[in-house]
Design a protein around this motif. Structure first.
Motif, PDB file in Angstrom:
ATOM      1  N   PHE A 317       9.106  -4.232 -34.136  1.00 50.73           N
ATOM      2  CA  PHE A 317       9.162  -5.724 -34.522  1.00 50.73           C
ATOM      3  C   PHE A 317       7.883  -6.543 -34.426  1.00 50.73           C
ATOM      4  O   PHE A 317       7.736  -7.173 -35.434  1.00 50.73           O
ATOM      5  N   ASN A 318       7.143  -6.318 -33.338  1.00 51.50           N
ATOM      6  CA  ASN A 318       5.919  -6.836 -33.155  1.00 51.50           C
ATOM      7  C   ASN A 318       5.030  -6.548 -34.271  1.00 51.50           C
ATOM      8  O   ASN A 318       4.097  -7.345 -34.781  1.00 51.50           O
ATOM      9  N   ARG A 319       5.211  -5.201 -34.819  1.00 51.35           N
ATOM     10  CA  ARG A 319       4.375  -4.794 -35.881  1.00 51.35           C
ATOM     11  C   ARG A 319       4.581  -5.260 -37.174  1.00 51.35           C
ATOM     12  O   ARG A 319       3.747  -5.649 -37.951  1.00 51.35           O
ATOM     13  N   VAL A 320       5.914  -5.440 -37.631  1.00 51.84           N
ATOM     14  CA  VAL A 320       6.475  -6.376 -38.651  1.00 51.84           C
ATOM     15  C   VAL A 320       5.828  -7.515 -38.665  1.00 51.84           C
ATOM     16  O   VAL A 320       5.501  -8.163 -39.631  1.00 51.84           O
ATOM     17  N   MET A 321       5.941  -8.263 -37.435  1.00 53.66           N
ATOM     18  CA  MET A 321       5.437  -9.769 -37.256  1.00 53.66           C
ATOM     19  C   MET A 321       3.870  -9.783 -37.687  1.00 53.66           C
ATOM     20  O   MET A 321       3.478 -10.624 -38.300  1.00 53.66           O
ATOM     21  N   THR A 322       3.193  -8.937 -36.952  1.00 55.39           N
ATOM     22  CA  THR A 322       1.795  -9.089 -36.975  1.00 55.39           C
ATOM     23  C   THR A 322       1.216  -8.604 -38.257  1.00 55.39           C
ATOM     24  O   THR A 322       0.061  -9.042 -38.713  1.00 55.39           O
ATOM     25  N   THR A 323       2.031  -7.870 -39.201  1.00 54.13           N
ATOM     26  CA  THR A 323       1.541  -7.321 -40.367  1.00 54.13           C
ATOM     27  C   THR A 323       1.856  -8.406 -41.499  1.00 54.13           C
ATOM     28  O   THR A 323       1.219  -8.524 -42.401  1.00 54.13           O
ATOM     29  N   ALA A 324       3.015  -8.746 -41.518  1.00 56.01           N
ATOM     30  CA  ALA A 324       3.725  -9.478 -42.607  1.00 56.01           C
ATOM     31  C   ALA A 324       4.009 -11.074 -42.372  1.00 56.01           C
ATOM     32  O   ALA A 324       4.693 -11.708 -43.162  1.00 56.01           O
TER      33      ALA A 324
END
Length: 445
Positions: A317-324
């Motif tokens: 989820f952190n990857r989703v937030m930092t990417t999008a």
């Protein structure tokens, strides 16, 4: 002086034109209108049945007013759950202060952490959760609705989702958009590939997930939209237990938590033992502080929660937030800090009391004319059971015609909502008083 002013004006006009797109010729516009791109449409969007519920309500209201323009001043909305009371003084000062900081070199800030301000994450964990979660498990966002779609992006098209029936339409529609479903069944009004969990008056609007097919992700909202039902701790303990046994992830939507006033009704799923191994919680300041147009929410993902391969869910989820996502507005997060001050929490409680009193008035009015009513105690929604055989969209149209009151048909929340109307307490007090009188006439049995 006049010449220099004229030159400056012409220079500004020239500068402005640099930002304006050139206008195509009439012939090129005609040719363009006749052509299409070579890109296939996402087939999942073609599966969606009609428009999203709340714009559809708006469309029907607009159509009614086009035919009856003299009724415009009589319309009262008990429809969409949009707050109507102004943001209270202390919280507003936080927002204003956040904007003022951007106007000074010493306090200006640009991009922040995508997960949210560290001090806000700490304050959410301590003030709203009494330390039962950790700050680094909190992801600050622009709202719970947006986070539900972000969670869907993280889970991907290969999961099976379970939803309450009836339920907030976002859970179903985002599942369809992500490609988790087959087409809708016209007879049942249900999508293949989704596990629908019946929530009826007979089961106190709490699903028996253990008797239904297993799902990878279970969406559950308490206090519930639209039924107004608030799950007890015992009920949630049972749900957590079954999710743990089945290896399901529970997405708990707590957007209406501050409306809970009854003893023994959890405001967070993490008040339940074992929830940290199975649950995600989404929440929002929208209904807390009148932030529906301000946009600030958060999602909690415990460190213990893992995917089947052992990967911590919060890492993805952190990857989703930092990417999008580039983080919630600095201004808005400053307002969030003010919400969680002692003065801000007092203002929030006053707002909640106001809307709960509205809910009580609506519930009392419906019961006074013989209707069976649910919700309206620990929630801002009143769920009215219609007479046998009456369709909810028909009731919606009839009430709009007779009383000029906008409601929400239960069928808009799924097939399980047929035969009910949802009334929202998010209206000015004087509008609720007037609506009660009109509804008692228009809906008299």
């Amino acid at each position: 002086m006049k010449l220099s002013a004229a030159a400056l004006f012409l220079g500004l006009c020239a500068s402005a034109s640099a930002f304006a797109p050139s206008t195509p010729s009439a012939s090129s516009r005609t040719n363009s209108a006749l052509s299409m791109s070579g890109v296939d449409r996402n087939p999942n969007f073609a599966k969606l049945a009609g428009g999203y519920l709340f714009p559809e309500i708006g469309r029907r209201r607009t159509a009614y007013l086009e035919k009856n323009p003299d009724m415009a001043d009589r319309i009262i909305s008990l429809g969409i759950g949009d707050t109507t009371q102004p943001i209270p003084e202390h919280i507003l000062e936080g927002l204003v202060g956040g904007a003022s900081k951007l106007g000074k070199k010493e306090t200006y800030s640009g991009y922040g952490a995508e997960q949210g301000r560290g001090d806000l994450r700490e304050k959410i964990a301590s003030t709203l959760y009494n330390g039962i979660i950790q700050p680094d498990e909190v992801f600050v966002s622009d709202g719970a609705k947006c986070d539900i779609m972000r969670l869907q992006q993280m889970f991907g098209p290969g999961v099976t989702s379970a939803v309450q029936d009836p339920s907030y339409p976002v859970y179903v529609d985002t599942s369809v958009m992500m490609g988790q479903t087959s087409d809708i069944d016209d007879e049942t009004s249900q999508y293949g590939g989704i596990v629908y969990m019946p929530c009826t008056a007979d089961n106190d609007f709490f699903p028996d997930y253990a008797t239904l097919p297993r799902a990878d992700v279970v969406y559950f909202c308490s206090p519930n939209n639209p039924t107004g039902a608030a799950a007890t701790k015992e009920q949630l303990e049972g749900l957590v237990k079954v999710c743990k046994e089945r290896g399901s992830i529970l997405v708990f939507d707590a957007a209406y938590a501050p409306f809970i006033r009854s003893e023994g009704v959890p405001k967070s799923i993490f008040e339940v033992e074992g929830a940290r191994e199975v649950a995600i919680e989404v929440n929002s300041f929208s209904k807390y502080a009148g932030f529906t147009g301000v946009r600030l929410g958060w999602t909690v993902i415990p460190s213990e929660l893992q995917f089947k391969d052992g990967t911590p869910v919060k890492n993805d989820f952190n990857r989703v937030m930092t990417t999008a996502f580039n983080g919630a507005s600095n201004i808005v997060q400053n307002g969030g800090m003010a919400c969680l001050d002692e003065a801000g929490m007092a203002e929030i409680n006053a707002l909640i009391d106001y809307y709960l009193e509205n809910a009580k008035m609506l519930k009392d009015a419906m019961e006074s004319i013989g209707y069976k009513v649910f919700g309206g105690t620990d929630a801002p929604y009143v769920f009215v059971q219609l007479p046998d055989g009456q369709k909810s969209w028909d009731a919606f149209s009839d009430i709009l015609e007779k009383a000029q009151v906008v409601t929400i048909p239960g069928a808009g929340f799924g097939p399980g909502g047929e035969g009910y109307l949802r009334l929202s307490a998010f209206a000015p007090r004087e509008s609720v008083v007037e609506a009660c009188e009109r509804l008692k006439v228009a809906m008299a049995k």
